[in-house]
Scaffold this motif. Structure first.
Motif, PDB file in Angstrom:
ATOM      1  N   ASP A  68     -21.195  75.706 -13.092  1.00 42.49           N
ATOM      2  CA  ASP A  68     -22.585  75.218 -13.131  1.00 42.49           C
ATOM      3  C   ASP A  68     -22.623  73.702 -12.918  1.00 42.49           C
ATOM      4  N   MET A  69     -21.713  72.994 -13.588  1.00 49.68           N
ATOM      5  CA  MET A  69     -21.682  71.533 -13.442  1.00 49.68           C
ATOM      6  C   MET A  69     -21.281  71.144 -12.023  1.00 49.68           C
ATOM      7  N   ALA A  70     -20.332  71.890 -11.467  1.00 46.87           N
ATOM      8  CA  ALA A  70     -19.809  71.553 -10.135  1.00 46.87           C
ATOM      9  C   ALA A  70     -20.824  71.802  -9.027  1.00 46.87           C
ATOM     10  N   GLN A  71     -21.903  72.533  -9.336  1.00 46.68           N
ATOM     11  CA  GLN A  71     -22.971  72.670  -8.339  1.00 46.68           C
ATOM     12  C   GLN A  71     -23.534  71.305  -7.964  1.00 46.68           C
TER      13      GLN A  71
ATOM     14  N   ALA B 197     -13.078  82.416 -19.044  1.00 42.57           N
ATOM     15  CA  ALA B 197     -14.103  82.820 -18.077  1.00 42.57           C
ATOM     16  C   ALA B 197     -15.409  82.069 -18.320  1.00 42.57           C
ATOM     17  N   ALA B 198     -15.783  81.904 -19.604  1.00 39.55           N
ATOM     18  CA  ALA B 198     -17.020  81.180 -19.907  1.00 39.55           C
ATOM     19  C   ALA B 198     -16.864  79.686 -19.636  1.00 39.55           C
TER      20      ALA B 198
ATOM     21  N   TYR C  66     -21.012  79.122 -24.349  1.00 42.47           N
ATOM     22  CA  TYR C  66     -20.298  80.326 -23.922  1.00 42.47           C
ATOM     23  C   TYR C  66     -21.238  81.501 -23.670  1.00 42.47           C
ATOM     24  N   SER C  67     -22.534  81.217 -23.545  1.00 46.75           N
ATOM     25  CA  SER C  67     -23.465  82.314 -23.307  1.00 46.75           C
ATOM     26  C   SER C  67     -23.445  82.770 -21.861  1.00 46.75           C
ATOM     27  N   ASP C  68     -22.933  81.915 -20.974  1.00 51.21           N
ATOM     28  CA  ASP C  68     -22.892  82.228 -19.554  1.00 51.21           C
ATOM     29  C   ASP C  68     -21.496  82.735 -19.224  1.00 51.21           C
ATOM     30  N   GLY C  69     -21.381  84.004 -18.906  1.00 53.61           N
ATOM     31  CA  GLY C  69     -20.058  84.541 -18.592  1.00 53.61           C
ATOM     32  C   GLY C  69     -19.425  85.193 -19.800  1.00 53.61           C
ATOM     33  N   ASP C  70     -18.126  85.088 -19.901  1.00 46.76           N
ATOM     34  CA  ASP C  70     -17.368  85.788 -20.930  1.00 46.76           C
ATOM     35  C   ASP C  70     -17.740  85.293 -22.318  1.00 46.76           C
TER      36      ASP C  70
ATOM     37  N   ASP D  99     -26.446  64.846 -12.886  1.00 49.17           N
ATOM     38  CA  ASP D  99     -26.959  66.162 -13.252  1.00 49.17           C
ATOM     39  C   ASP D  99     -25.859  67.090 -13.774  1.00 49.17           C
ATOM     40  N   ALA D 100     -24.603  66.780 -13.443  1.00 46.10           N
ATOM     41  CA  ALA D 100     -23.495  67.532 -14.054  1.00 46.10           C
ATOM     42  C   ALA D 100     -23.417  67.211 -15.543  1.00 46.10           C
ATOM     43  N   PHE D 101     -23.587  65.919 -15.902  1.00 45.31           N
ATOM     44  CA  PHE D 101     -23.621  65.552 -17.323  1.00 45.31           C
ATOM     45  C   PHE D 101     -24.798  66.248 -18.011  1.00 45.31           C
ATOM     46  N   MET D 102     -25.950  66.249 -17.343  1.00 43.39           N
ATOM     47  CA  MET D 102     -27.141  66.872 -17.928  1.00 43.39           C
ATOM     48  C   MET D 102     -26.899  68.358 -18.170  1.00 43.39           C
ATOM     49  N   THR D 103     -26.211  69.009 -17.240  1.00 39.77           N
ATOM     50  CA  THR D 103     -25.908  70.434 -17.403  1.00 39.77           C
ATOM     51  C   THR D 103     -25.040  70.665 -18.638  1.00 39.77           C
ATOM     52  N   ALA D 104     -24.036  69.817 -18.834  1.00 43.50           N
ATOM     53  CA  ALA D 104     -23.179  69.949 -20.018  1.00 43.50           C
ATOM     54  C   ALA D 104     -23.976  69.697 -21.293  1.00 43.50           C
ATOM     55  N   ALA D 105     -24.876  68.711 -21.252  1.00 42.71           N
ATOM     56  CA  ALA D 105     -25.676  68.387 -22.439  1.00 42.71           C
ATOM     57  C   ALA D 105     -26.629  69.532 -22.780  1.00 42.71           C
ATOM     58  N   GLN D 106     -27.248  70.105 -21.741  1.00 43.22           N
ATOM     59  CA  GLN D 106     -28.194  71.202 -21.978  1.00 43.22           C
ATOM     60  C   GLN D 106     -27.492  72.469 -22.457  1.00 43.22           C
TER      61      GLN D 106
END
Ligand SMILES: [Zn+2]
Length: 564
Positions: A361-364, A353-354, A442-446, A429-436
Motif C-alpha cells: 500500500d505504501m509503495a503505491q 503477508a500482512a 494487520y487488517s489488510d491481508g493475513d 503519502d507513503a508516510f500518511m498511509t503508514a500513519a493511517q
C-alpha cells in the motif's frame, strides 16, 4: 562446510538475483575515475558473497551488494587496496554531487541540508508555535554527551490534536501511534530532511487539510528526526564535502580511524543482536553487546514507553489481528520498502503477508520494491530497528531505503534539490498511509493466523543423489496469490550446484526458482526467491520440486515455505 557469514550474511541466490528488475540508472560509460583520485567515489567490484564479508570485516565500506557486484566507497587508495586483494574495481559513480550555488540558511551544509542542532531546534520551534498539537521530549543522550564531550540530547516530538492524556510516554494511550525515525545512519542525510517536512506538513495542515485533520484527531504521530546526532555532527563537519560517517561517535571500542570509529546503531538493537560484524572498525560493527550504545538505549526505552507489548515471545508467534501501531525507520539508499524479518532468510515473519500488504500500500506512492532485507538489499541484518519494534512489541515496523544507486539523486549524498524535487513528493503519502494504518496495521491481508495464505513444510526430507524429491504443502486461502509472493528454502547439501529447484502450483504450473550449475561447488541453499504468482489461486497444494542432476553429492531439504 564453508564458514558461516557473520558480518553480513549474504543470501546466495543466483536465481533470485537474476530475477531482479533491471536498474533504471546506469553508470556513465566514459567516466574518468582519475579526476576523483583524492575523494571517495563508488567502485563496483565483482565478488563472491564470502569475499564481501571479508571486505566488510577488513573495514571496506561496502554500500550494497547486488547482482554479484559489491559497491565499495573509497578513494584511489581504496581501489588500490581492492586490487591488492586480486579484485578489479570499476568506477561506478561519484559520491559528491554538484552543490548548487544558492544562499542557504545558517546551520546548513552541502547546499541546504540541516545540521543536527538545526533539526533539534526545529522541534522546539514547532512546539512553541503549535502548543495544542506538538509536545517535545528529551528521550536520552548521545554517546558524546554521556562522556562529557559535547554531544546532544536525543529528542522526540509527538503531534496530535491533543486531548487530556494524549502524547504521554506511556503505552496505554487512547489513540494508536505511528512513529518515524531518521538518520540513525548519520550519512543518509536526505532522511532527516524528510521527517523535517513531515512534521511541518502535519502541523501546517491541521484544520485546513481534511486528511491531516482526521489523522491528528485520531492518531498520535511521533518523530525522532535525528537518532544519531553525534554522527550527523561528524558528517556536517565536512561542509560541501560531507564526511561519510555512518555509525555513532563512540571511540571506546577499538582504535579505529576516520569513519571506522563507532558502532552501527542499526545493528545494535537487542532483538536478535549478534549476527553482524564483531570487528570494531567495520561499517556494520554491532557493538560488544545489544544496546551497548546510549542512542539505542534511548530508542528502545522510548519504543517500550509508547507501544504495548502485543506479540508472544516465540519467533513464530503472530501479532494478533487487533494489534495497533506502525513504525518507519528511514535509510538510504535503494528504493526499497523493507519489512521484518531482517535477521533471517530462513523463515518468514509470522505476520509477513500482512506486513507485505501494508508495505505494498505504501509503495503505491513511492514506487519502491517491497520485501524483507534478504529479498531486497540481498543480505540479512541483525539488531535493526524494524525487527526490534516488530519482534519486541508486534508493531508493524518498516525500513525505507530512500533514493537510487546512481545519479544526482542517488547514493548517500544526493543533491539537496532532490529532497523537494523527488524524495518528499514520493514519500509524503507513503508516510500518511503508514500513519493511517496505525489503528489496525494487520487488517489488510493475513491476520496472522497459521494457515492463512502461508504454507510451510518443516519436516526434513533426504535429497538422494541423481533423484528428484517433492515436498507438498497445502494452503487454505480464499484469495488469489500475489505478484509479490516468495518461496524460502533451507537445504543442506555438499555441492549446491547439483540442485535445480522449482515451485509447482496447485494447477500444475511450474515456476523455476534456481537452476543447476556444475561450477557452483559451495554448500547449502538458504535463500528466499521472489516470484510472481498473480496468475494462481492461493489455495491448494503447492509443491517444492528439488532435482539433484549431477552425481556424487547428497543433502537434506530441512524446510521450505511459500508466502502467497
Ligand atoms: Zn542506513
Amino acid at each position: 562446510m564453508r564458514s558461516r557469514c557473520r558480518a553480513l550474511a549474504l543470501i546466495v541466490a543466483t536465481a533470485m538475483l537474476s530475477m531482479l528488475p533491471g536498474m533504471v540508472d546506469s553508470p556513465p560509460a566514459n567516466a574518468d575515475p582519475g579526476v576523483f583520485a583524492t575523494e571517495p567515489v563508488t567502485w563496483r567490484v565483482t565478488t563472491s558473497p564470502v569475499q564481501v564479508t571479508e571486505l566488510l570485516d577488513a573495514g571496506f565500506d561496502v554500500a550494497e551488494y547486488r547482482d554479484g557486484d559489491a559497491f565499495v566507497l573509497g578513494d584511489a587508495a581504496v581501489a588500490e587496496r581492492l586490487r591488492d586483494r586480486g579484485l578489479r574495481p570499476r568506477f561506478h559513480d561519484t559520491v559528491y554531487k554538484e552543490v548548487a550555488d544558492v544562499t542557504t540558511a545558517e546551520d546548513t551544509f552541502y547546499g541546504g541540508y540541516r545540521t543536527a542542532a538545526a533539526h533539534l531546534a526545529h522541534l522546539d520551534t514547532v512546539a512553541a508555535a503549535h502548543p495544542d498539537l506538538a509536545t517535545v521530549y528529551d528521550i536520552g543522550d548521545s554517546w558524546r554527551k554521556t562522556v562529557g564531550q559535547g554531544g546532544h540530547d536525543i529528542k522526540a516530538i509527538c503531534i496530535t490534536a491533543r486531548q487530556p492524556g494524549d502524547c504521554q510516554l506511556s503505552p496505554s494511550s487512547a489513540k494508536p501511534r505511528f512513529s518515524i525515525i531518521s538518520q540513525i545512519h548519520a550519512r543518509e542525510i536526505a532522511t532527516g530532511e524528510l521527517t523535517y517536512r513531515w512534521i511541518d506538513h502535519l502541523v501546517n495542515g491541521y484544520g485546513t487539510d481534511t486528511e491531516i485533520t482526521e489523522l491528528l484527531d485520531t492518531t498520535e504521530v511521533w518523530v525522532v528526526p535525528i537518532a544519531n546526532p553525534d554522527g550527523v555532527d561528524l558528517v556536517a563537519a565536512g561542509g560541501d564535502r560531507p564526511v561519510l560517517h555512518r555509525k555513532n561517535a563512540n571511540t571506546s571500542h577499538g582504535s579505529c580511524s576516520g569513519t571506522g570509529r563507532g558502532v552501527d546503531l542499526n545493528r545494535n538493537h537487542t532483538f536478535k543482536w549478534g549476527g553482524a560484524s564483531s570487528s570494531p572498525c567495520a561499517e556494520t560493527y554491532q557493538g560488544p553487546r545489544g544496546a551497548s550504545e546510549p542512542e539505542v538505549v534511548a530508542l528502545e526505552q522510548f519504543f517500550a514507553k509508547i507501544h504495548p507489548d502485543q506479540r508472544g515471545p516465540a519467533d513464530t508467534d503472530p501479532a494478533p489481528a487487533d494489534t495497533r501501531d506502525t513504525m518507519i525507520s528511514l535509510h538510504a539508499y535503494g528504493n526499497y520498502v523493507i519489512h521484518p524479518w531482517g535477521w533471517t532468510a530462513n523463515q518468514m515473519a509470522p505476520n509477513a503477508a500482512a506486513l507485505r500488504a501494508l508495505g505494498t500500500d505504501m509503495a503505491q506512492y513511492n514506487g519502491y520494491r517491497v520485501g524483507t532485507a534478504p529479498q531486497t538489499v540481498g543480505y540479512t541484518a541483525t539488531g535493526s530497528t524494524d525487527d526490534f519494534v516488530y519482534g519486541a512489541f508486534g508493531v508493524a515496523g518498516y525500513t525505507f531505503e530512500v533514493g537510487s544507486s546512481w545519479g544526482t539523486c542517488g547514493g548517500f549524498l544526493p543533491a539537496y534539490s532532490c529532497v523537494d524535487g523527488t524524495f518528499w513528493p514520493a514519500n509524503r503519502d507513503a508516510f500518511m498511509t503508514a500513519a493511517q494504518a496505525a489503528d489496525s496495521p494487520y487488517s489488510d491481508g493475513d491476520p496472522g493466523q497459521p494457515g492463512d495464505c502461508v504454507g510451510a513444510a518443516t519436516t526434513s526430507v533426504p535429497l538422494a543423489d541423481r533423484a528428484t524429491t517433492e515436498s507438498p504443502v497445502t494452503v487454505a486461502c480464499e484469495r488469489s496469490a500475489t505478484s509479490a509472493a516468495a518461496v524460502t528454502v533451507d537445504i543442506t547439501h555438499t555441492y549446491r550446484g547439483d540442485l535445480r529447484i522449482d515451485l509447482v502450483a496447485p494447477d500444475g504450473s511450474v515456476y523455476p526458482l534456481k537452476s543447476s550449475s556444475a561450477w557452483d561447488g559451495a554448500d547449502d541453499v538458504r535463500a528466499t526467491y521472489p516470484v510472481d504468482l498473480s496468475a494462481e489461486a492461493a489455495g491448494g497444494t503447492w509443491t517444492l520440486r528439488v532435482a539433484d542432476v549431477y552425481s556424487g553429492d547428497t543433502g537434506t531439504l530441512n524446510s521450505w515455505s511459500v508466502t502467497l
